[in-house]
Design a protein around this motif. Sequence first.
Motif, PDB file in Angstrom:
ATOM      1  N   LEU A   1      10.271 -18.212   0.845  1.00  0.00           N
ATOM      2  CA  LEU A   1       9.381 -17.632   1.841  1.00  0.00           C
ATOM      3  C   LEU A   1       9.916 -16.263   2.279  1.00  0.00           C
ATOM      4  CD1 LEU A   1       6.785 -18.282   3.356  1.00  0.00           C
ATOM      5  CD2 LEU A   1       8.171 -19.321   5.142  1.00  0.00           C
ATOM      6  N   HIS A   2       9.034 -15.257   2.270  1.00  0.00           N
ATOM      7  CA  HIS A   2       9.396 -13.887   2.649  1.00  0.00           C
ATOM      8  C   HIS A   2       8.380 -13.328   3.637  1.00  0.00           C
ATOM      9  CE1 HIS A   2      11.623 -14.274  -1.125  1.00  0.00           C
ATOM     10  NE2 HIS A   2      12.361 -13.248  -0.717  1.00  0.00           N
ATOM     11  N   LEU A   3       8.847 -12.411   4.473  1.00  0.00           N
ATOM     12  CA  LEU A   3       7.974 -11.667   5.378  1.00  0.00           C
ATOM     13  C   LEU A   3       7.653 -10.338   4.723  1.00  0.00           C
ATOM     14  CD1 LEU A   3       6.649 -11.345   8.217  1.00  0.00           C
ATOM     15  CD2 LEU A   3       8.748 -10.164   8.896  1.00  0.00           C
ATOM     16  N   ARG A   4       6.345 -10.019   4.620  1.00  0.00           N
ATOM     17  CA  ARG A   4       5.911  -8.746   4.045  1.00  0.00           C
ATOM     18  C   ARG A   4       5.486  -7.815   5.174  1.00  0.00           C
ATOM     19  NH1 ARG A   4       2.347 -10.327  -1.255  1.00  0.00           N
ATOM     20  NH2 ARG A   4       2.143  -8.072  -1.308  1.00  0.00           N
ATOM     21  N   PHE A   5       5.819  -6.518   5.039  1.00  0.00           N
ATOM     22  CA  PHE A   5       5.505  -5.545   6.087  1.00  0.00           C
ATOM     23  C   PHE A   5       5.468  -4.142   5.499  1.00  0.00           C
ATOM     24  CE2 PHE A   5       9.975  -6.479   5.911  1.00  0.00           C
ATOM     25  CZ  PHE A   5      10.566  -5.230   5.846  1.00  0.00           C
ATOM     26  N   TYR A   6       4.986  -3.194   6.306  1.00  0.00           N
ATOM     27  CA  TYR A   6       4.835  -1.796   5.889  1.00  0.00           C
ATOM     28  C   TYR A   6       5.599  -0.879   6.834  1.00  0.00           C
ATOM     29  CZ  TYR A   6       0.936  -3.664   3.209  1.00  0.00           C
ATOM     30  OH  TYR A   6       0.165  -4.397   2.338  1.00  0.00           O
ATOM     31  N   ILE A   7       6.109   0.221   6.254  1.00  0.00           N
ATOM     32  CA  ILE A   7       6.703   1.289   7.059  1.00  0.00           C
ATOM     33  C   ILE A   7       5.650   2.413   7.156  1.00  0.00           C
ATOM     34  CG2 ILE A   7       9.074   0.636   6.491  1.00  0.00           C
ATOM     35  CD1 ILE A   7       9.165   2.973   4.502  1.00  0.00           C
ATOM     36  N   PRO A   8       5.865   3.438   7.991  1.00  0.00           N
ATOM     37  CA  PRO A   8       4.843   4.466   8.197  1.00  0.00           C
ATOM     38  C   PRO A   8       4.338   5.172   6.929  1.00  0.00           C
ATOM     39  CG  PRO A   8       6.483   4.623   9.906  1.00  0.00           C
ATOM     40  CD  PRO A   8       6.980   3.601   8.917  1.00  0.00           C
ATOM     41  N   SER A   9       5.149   5.265   5.883  1.00  0.00           N
ATOM     42  CA  SER A   9       4.693   5.933   4.656  1.00  0.00           C
ATOM     43  C   SER A   9       3.819   5.011   3.798  1.00  0.00           C
ATOM     44  CB  SER A   9       5.909   6.395   3.845  1.00  0.00           C
ATOM     45  OG  SER A   9       6.677   5.282   3.442  1.00  0.00           O
ATOM     46  N   HIS A  10       3.447   3.844   4.335  1.00  0.00           N
ATOM     47  CA  HIS A  10       2.579   2.850   3.685  1.00  0.00           C
ATOM     48  C   HIS A  10       3.234   2.136   2.511  1.00  0.00           C
ATOM     49  CE1 HIS A  10      -0.510   4.271   6.329  1.00  0.00           C
ATOM     50  NE2 HIS A  10      -0.369   5.493   5.861  1.00  0.00           N
ATOM     51  N   GLN A  11       4.548   2.229   2.382  1.00  0.00           N
ATOM     52  CA  GLN A  11       5.265   1.444   1.380  1.00  0.00           C
ATOM     53  C   GLN A  11       5.409   0.019   1.912  1.00  0.00           C
ATOM     54  OE1 GLN A  11       8.698   3.176  -0.712  1.00  0.00           O
ATOM     55  NE2 GLN A  11       8.491   4.855   0.765  1.00  0.00           N
ATOM     56  N   GLU A  12       5.295  -0.949   0.995  1.00  0.00           N
ATOM     57  CA  GLU A  12       5.397  -2.347   1.395  1.00  0.00           C
ATOM     58  C   GLU A  12       6.768  -2.902   1.023  1.00  0.00           C
ATOM     59  OE1 GLU A  12       2.832  -6.472   1.224  1.00  0.00           O
ATOM     60  OE2 GLU A  12       2.545  -5.015  -0.379  1.00  0.00           O
ATOM     61  N   PHE A  13       7.348  -3.649   1.951  1.00  0.00           N
ATOM     62  CA  PHE A  13       8.653  -4.257   1.771  1.00  0.00           C
ATOM     63  C   PHE A  13       8.589  -5.734   2.132  1.00  0.00           C
ATOM     64  CE2 PHE A  13       9.575   0.199   2.402  1.00  0.00           C
ATOM     65  CZ  PHE A  13      10.589   0.451   1.502  1.00  0.00           C
ATOM     66  N   ALA A  14       9.654  -6.447   1.762  1.00  0.00           N
ATOM     67  CA  ALA A  14       9.772  -7.862   2.112  1.00  0.00           C
ATOM     68  C   ALA A  14      11.218  -8.165   2.504  1.00  0.00           C
ATOM     69  CB  ALA A  14       9.365  -8.738   0.931  1.00  0.00           C
TER      70      ALA A  14
ATOM     71  N   ASP B   1       0.883  -3.894  -9.123  1.00  0.00           N
ATOM     72  CA  ASP B   1      -0.193  -3.289  -9.912  1.00  0.00           C
ATOM     73  C   ASP B   1       0.404  -2.123 -10.696  1.00  0.00           C
ATOM     74  OD1 ASP B   1      -2.440  -1.988 -10.940  1.00  0.00           O
ATOM     75  OD2 ASP B   1      -3.626  -2.265  -9.125  1.00  0.00           O
ATOM     76  N   ALA B   2       0.559  -2.313 -11.997  1.00  0.00           N
ATOM     77  CA  ALA B   2       1.194  -1.293 -12.838  1.00  0.00           C
ATOM     78  C   ALA B   2       0.357  -0.021 -12.911  1.00  0.00           C
ATOM     79  CB  ALA B   2       1.435  -1.848 -14.239  1.00  0.00           C
ATOM     80  N   GLN B   3      -0.966  -0.154 -12.951  1.00  0.00           N
ATOM     81  CA  GLN B   3      -1.823   1.035 -13.065  1.00  0.00           C
ATOM     82  C   GLN B   3      -1.748   1.908 -11.816  1.00  0.00           C
ATOM     83  OE1 GLN B   3      -5.629  -0.713 -14.002  1.00  0.00           O
ATOM     84  NE2 GLN B   3      -5.298  -0.458 -16.196  1.00  0.00           N
ATOM     85  N   LYS B   4      -1.683   1.292 -10.654  1.00  0.00           N
ATOM     86  CA  LYS B   4      -1.611   2.047  -9.402  1.00  0.00           C
ATOM     87  C   LYS B   4      -0.169   2.313  -8.985  1.00  0.00           C
ATOM     88  CE  LYS B   4      -5.902   0.210  -7.511  1.00  0.00           C
ATOM     89  NZ  LYS B   4      -6.487  -0.588  -6.429  1.00  0.00           N
ATOM     90  N   ASN B   5       0.790   1.836  -9.800  1.00  0.00           N
ATOM     91  CA  ASN B   5       2.207   1.968  -9.496  1.00  0.00           C
ATOM     92  C   ASN B   5       2.543   1.365  -8.124  1.00  0.00           C
ATOM     93  OD1 ASN B   5       4.776   2.604 -10.259  1.00  0.00           O
ATOM     94  ND2 ASN B   5       4.702   4.690  -9.458  1.00  0.00           N
ATOM     95  N   GLN B   6       1.924   0.212  -7.825  1.00  0.00           N
ATOM     96  CA  GLN B   6       2.148  -0.488  -6.563  1.00  0.00           C
ATOM     97  C   GLN B   6       3.240  -1.524  -6.743  1.00  0.00           C
ATOM     98  OE1 GLN B   6      -1.600  -2.213  -5.388  1.00  0.00           O
ATOM     99  NE2 GLN B   6      -1.342  -1.418  -3.331  1.00  0.00           N
ATOM    100  N   CYS B   7       4.190  -1.518  -5.811  1.00  0.00           N
ATOM    101  CA  CYS B   7       5.256  -2.507  -5.876  1.00  0.00           C
ATOM    102  C   CYS B   7       5.579  -3.010  -4.479  1.00  0.00           C
ATOM    103  CB  CYS B   7       6.493  -1.921  -6.534  1.00  0.00           C
ATOM    104  SG  CYS B   7       7.208  -0.554  -5.629  1.00  0.00           S
ATOM    105  N   LEU B   8       6.231  -4.140  -4.446  1.00  0.00           N
ATOM    106  CA  LEU B   8       6.710  -4.745  -3.217  1.00  0.00           C
ATOM    107  C   LEU B   8       8.228  -4.783  -3.338  1.00  0.00           C
ATOM    108  CD1 LEU B   8       6.453  -6.387  -0.581  1.00  0.00           C
ATOM    109  CD2 LEU B   8       6.098  -8.416  -2.011  1.00  0.00           C
TER     110      LEU B   8
END
Length: 176
Positions: free
Chosen positions: A29-42, A153-160
């Motif tokens: 179980l992880h908590l997901r959240f965002y910082i001001p630059s809209h990057q997502e972390f856990a 999402d590899a096409q959008k280069n989205q990562c967590l």
Amino acid sequence: MVKLPDFLGGSGQDHFRPEFQVESPEGELHLRFYIPSHQEFALPATGIREVIELSPDRITPIPNASPLLLGTLNLRGRVIWVADLGQFLGEVTALNTDKAEIPVIAIEEQDTIVGLAVEQIGGMDWLDVQHLIAPNNVPDAMAPFLRGEWLLDAQKNQCLRLLDQMAILRSARWAG
């Protein structure tokens, strides 16, 4: 004669309707959240003491402290430091404190507790750390605090990105 409820009747075997069965989660179980630059972390849920949303005026600014620190907070009778997590990770975009509530994630190790102020909480999710890959295109200031990332999402280069809370708590950046 008294009729037994449906869940008590039957042949002694459990009869569950498929729509009420829950899939067993994979991973941790992880908590997901965002910082001001809209990057997502856990962060792993096991190292989180609590998550609170509070008014910015509950954080007491400390003069001449590091710009990473927003101030201190009284958390159940204990005074803890609250940092802008984005700036701690080397982001130039500061957290907007001019809003009704700021989400703060209190992380702890033994007797050390630090509050990490973030832009937005994304929620809890079961994530499998076996699917972590080495972080790509990570700023040097952020790299020591990452355990890896999941490619969403590899096409959008989205990562967590998965943060290492021990590295955050033990960082020399708190002294600066």
